[in-house]
Design a protein around this motif. Structure first.
Motif, PDB file in Angstrom:
ATOM      1  N   ASP A 132      -3.972   4.231   3.349  1.00 26.59           N
ATOM      2  CA  ASP A 132      -3.531   3.444   4.505  1.00 26.59           C
ATOM      3  C   ASP A 132      -2.026   3.603   4.684  1.00 26.59           C
ATOM      4  O   ASP A 132      -1.238   3.030   3.930  1.00 26.59           O
ATOM      5  N   ASP A 133      -1.632   4.387   5.672  1.00 27.00           N
ATOM      6  CA  ASP A 133      -0.212   4.663   5.853  1.00 27.00           C
ATOM      7  C   ASP A 133       0.554   3.503   6.479  1.00 27.00           C
ATOM      8  O   ASP A 133       1.768   3.593   6.690  1.00 27.00           O
ATOM      9  N   ARG A 134      -0.134   2.384   6.754  1.00 24.24           N
ATOM     10  CA  ARG A 134       0.565   1.195   7.232  1.00 24.24           C
ATOM     11  C   ARG A 134       1.247   0.446   6.105  1.00 24.24           C
ATOM     12  O   ARG A 134       2.159  -0.361   6.340  1.00 24.24           O
ATOM     13  N   VAL A 135       0.797   0.646   4.875  1.00 24.23           N
ATOM     14  CA  VAL A 135       1.237  -0.163   3.742  1.00 24.23           C
ATOM     15  C   VAL A 135       2.649   0.235   3.318  1.00 24.23           C
ATOM     16  O   VAL A 135       2.931   1.407   3.063  1.00 24.23           O
ATOM     17  N   ARG A 136       3.519  -0.769   3.218  1.00 23.92           N
ATOM     18  CA  ARG A 136       4.929  -0.536   2.914  1.00 23.92           C
ATOM     19  C   ARG A 136       5.321  -0.909   1.487  1.00 23.92           C
ATOM     20  O   ARG A 136       6.404  -0.536   1.023  1.00 23.92           O
ATOM     21  N   ALA A 137       4.478  -1.664   0.765  1.00 26.05           N
ATOM     22  CA  ALA A 137       4.810  -2.077  -0.597  1.00 26.05           C
ATOM     23  C   ALA A 137       3.542  -2.560  -1.294  1.00 26.05           C
ATOM     24  O   ALA A 137       2.646  -3.118  -0.645  1.00 26.05           O
ATOM     25  N   MET A 159       5.094   4.456  -1.159  1.00 27.33           N
ATOM     26  CA  MET A 159       5.813   3.205  -0.936  1.00 27.33           C
ATOM     27  C   MET A 159       6.275   2.610  -2.265  1.00 27.33           C
ATOM     28  O   MET A 159       5.783   2.995  -3.327  1.00 27.33           O
ATOM     29  N   PRO A 160       7.216   1.647  -2.268  1.00 30.77           N
ATOM     30  CA  PRO A 160       7.650   1.017  -3.521  1.00 30.77           C
ATOM     31  C   PRO A 160       6.496   0.299  -4.215  1.00 30.77           C
ATOM     32  O   PRO A 160       5.620  -0.283  -3.562  1.00 30.77           O
ATOM     33  N   GLY A 161       6.496   0.345  -5.557  1.00 33.01           N
ATOM     34  CA  GLY A 161       5.483  -0.340  -6.347  1.00 33.01           C
ATOM     35  C   GLY A 161       6.120  -1.234  -7.390  1.00 33.01           C
ATOM     36  O   GLY A 161       7.121  -0.860  -8.022  1.00 33.01           O
ATOM     37  N   LEU A 162       5.550  -2.416  -7.585  1.00 32.85           N
ATOM     38  CA  LEU A 162       5.982  -3.359  -8.619  1.00 32.85           C
ATOM     39  C   LEU A 162       4.769  -3.688  -9.467  1.00 32.85           C
ATOM     40  O   LEU A 162       3.722  -4.076  -8.931  1.00 32.85           O
ATOM     41  N   HIS A 163       4.886  -3.548 -10.788  1.00 32.27           N
ATOM     42  CA  HIS A 163       3.739  -3.724 -11.671  1.00 32.27           C
ATOM     43  C   HIS A 163       4.099  -4.656 -12.823  1.00 32.27           C
ATOM     44  O   HIS A 163       5.084  -4.430 -13.531  1.00 32.27           O
ATOM     45  N   LEU A 164       3.290  -5.708 -13.009  1.00 33.19           N
ATOM     46  CA  LEU A 164       3.438  -6.630 -14.119  1.00 33.19           C
ATOM     47  C   LEU A 164       2.213  -6.508 -15.011  1.00 33.19           C
ATOM     48  O   LEU A 164       1.083  -6.415 -14.509  1.00 33.19           O
ATOM     49  N   ALA A 165       2.423  -6.493 -16.316  1.00 31.99           N
ATOM     50  CA  ALA A 165       1.312  -6.319 -17.247  1.00 31.99           C
ATOM     51  C   ALA A 165       1.536  -7.144 -18.502  1.00 31.99           C
ATOM     52  O   ALA A 165       2.679  -7.503 -18.826  1.00 31.99           O
ATOM     53  N   GLY A 166       0.454  -7.438 -19.211  1.00 33.69           N
ATOM     54  CA  GLY A 166       0.519  -8.213 -20.440  1.00 33.69           C
ATOM     55  C   GLY A 166       0.489  -7.326 -21.664  1.00 33.69           C
ATOM     56  O   GLY A 166      -0.388  -6.473 -21.809  1.00 33.69           O
TER      57      GLY A 166
END
Length: 259
Positions: A132-137, A159-166
């Motif tokens: 989906d090329d609409r997605v910006r983050a 697009m920019p990615g932010l990932h949180l993990a345990g």
């Protein structure tokens, strides 16, 4: 001057409304500010066996900061399809853009769309973003691999990615899941590992699935998710530049990497 992360963990200035996606044929929930034009919007994917209600606090929090959030409640059984949930996340974005929300005082800018999720829902958010090329983050919480593999789909995510993990997640150990997704991400990507958190650290309340899915609620993980996701989406979707500096800083109590 950027707001401190602690400030973004508290509710924002907007009164929040809750709606039902089932009214437009897609089971799930939508949270919006009471009013606002050309708002950013995200679709949120639930984790394996998890009801949307386990993320209510986070979704409400994002809406209080001016972000429309739609969370499909589909594919919630043990054999749910990752492909179909990814498709439903894209449909949820269609709803945000194309359906009248609230009492007509809310509109979403089609150029301000993002995706997020927890567990397999996070993996599905990656699958959806790749197509989906609409997605910006995109932001993920304790991301799990999916079929097809989210780590392969990440190669198409510019697009920019932010990932949180345990760090204590035995369902989706970061090395084989969130870390691999962050490492193969095509665009700028940052991973924060919470050393003491488990797979269900980002879920809220209690549910029967606690008997079969490892982990428990972690108030520290909730606080961090609220603050970082708020900063991330306001910066990349709403264009609030002051949060860029905050997102680039190390976060106390986590091990983080930029890819």
């Amino acid at each position: 001057m950027a707001r401190p992360l602690d400030e973004l963990t508290r509710p924002g200035p907007h009164e929040v409304l809750r709606g039902d996606l089932a009214l437009v044929g897609l089971p799930g929930a939508v949270f919006t500010p009471r009013t606002g034009r050309n708002l950013p919007a995200i679709a949120f994917g639930h984790g394996w066996l998890q009801p949307v209600t386990r993320y209510r606090g986070l979704l409400r929090h994002l809406a209080s900061w001016g972000i429309v959030v739609a969370a499909p409640a589909t594919q919630s059984g043990p054999f749910g399809s990752s492909r179909l949930l990814a498709g439903d996340l894209r449909t949820a974005l269609d709803v945000c853009v194309g359906v009248r929300l609230g009492v007509g005082d809310i509109s979403v800018d089609p150029k301000k769309l993002g995706l997020a999720g927890h567990s397999t829902g996070a993996g599905c958010a990656v699958l959806a973003a790749a197509d989906d090329d609409r997605v910006r983050a995109v932001a993920t919480l304790a991301a799990s691999q999916t079929r097809p593999f989210a780590s392969e789909a990440a190669r198409s995510c510019a697009m920019p990615g932010l990932h949180l993990a345990g760090g204590r997640d035995v369902v989706a150990p970061p090395v084989a899941h969130a870390e691999l997704i962050a490492r193969t991400w095509a665009g700028p990507s940052r991973l924060h590992v919470l050393p003491k958190s488990t797979h269900l650290a980002f879920a809220e309340g209690r549910h029967w699935s606690d008997l079969v899915v490892q982990g428990k609620r972690d108030s520290g993980a909730h606080k961090l998710a609220r603050g970082l996701l708020t900063a991330f989406f306001l910066h990349h979707l709403a264009g609030v530049k002051e949060y860029g500096e905050l997102l680039d800083k190390p976060v106390k109590g986590t091990v983080d990497t930029a890819a």
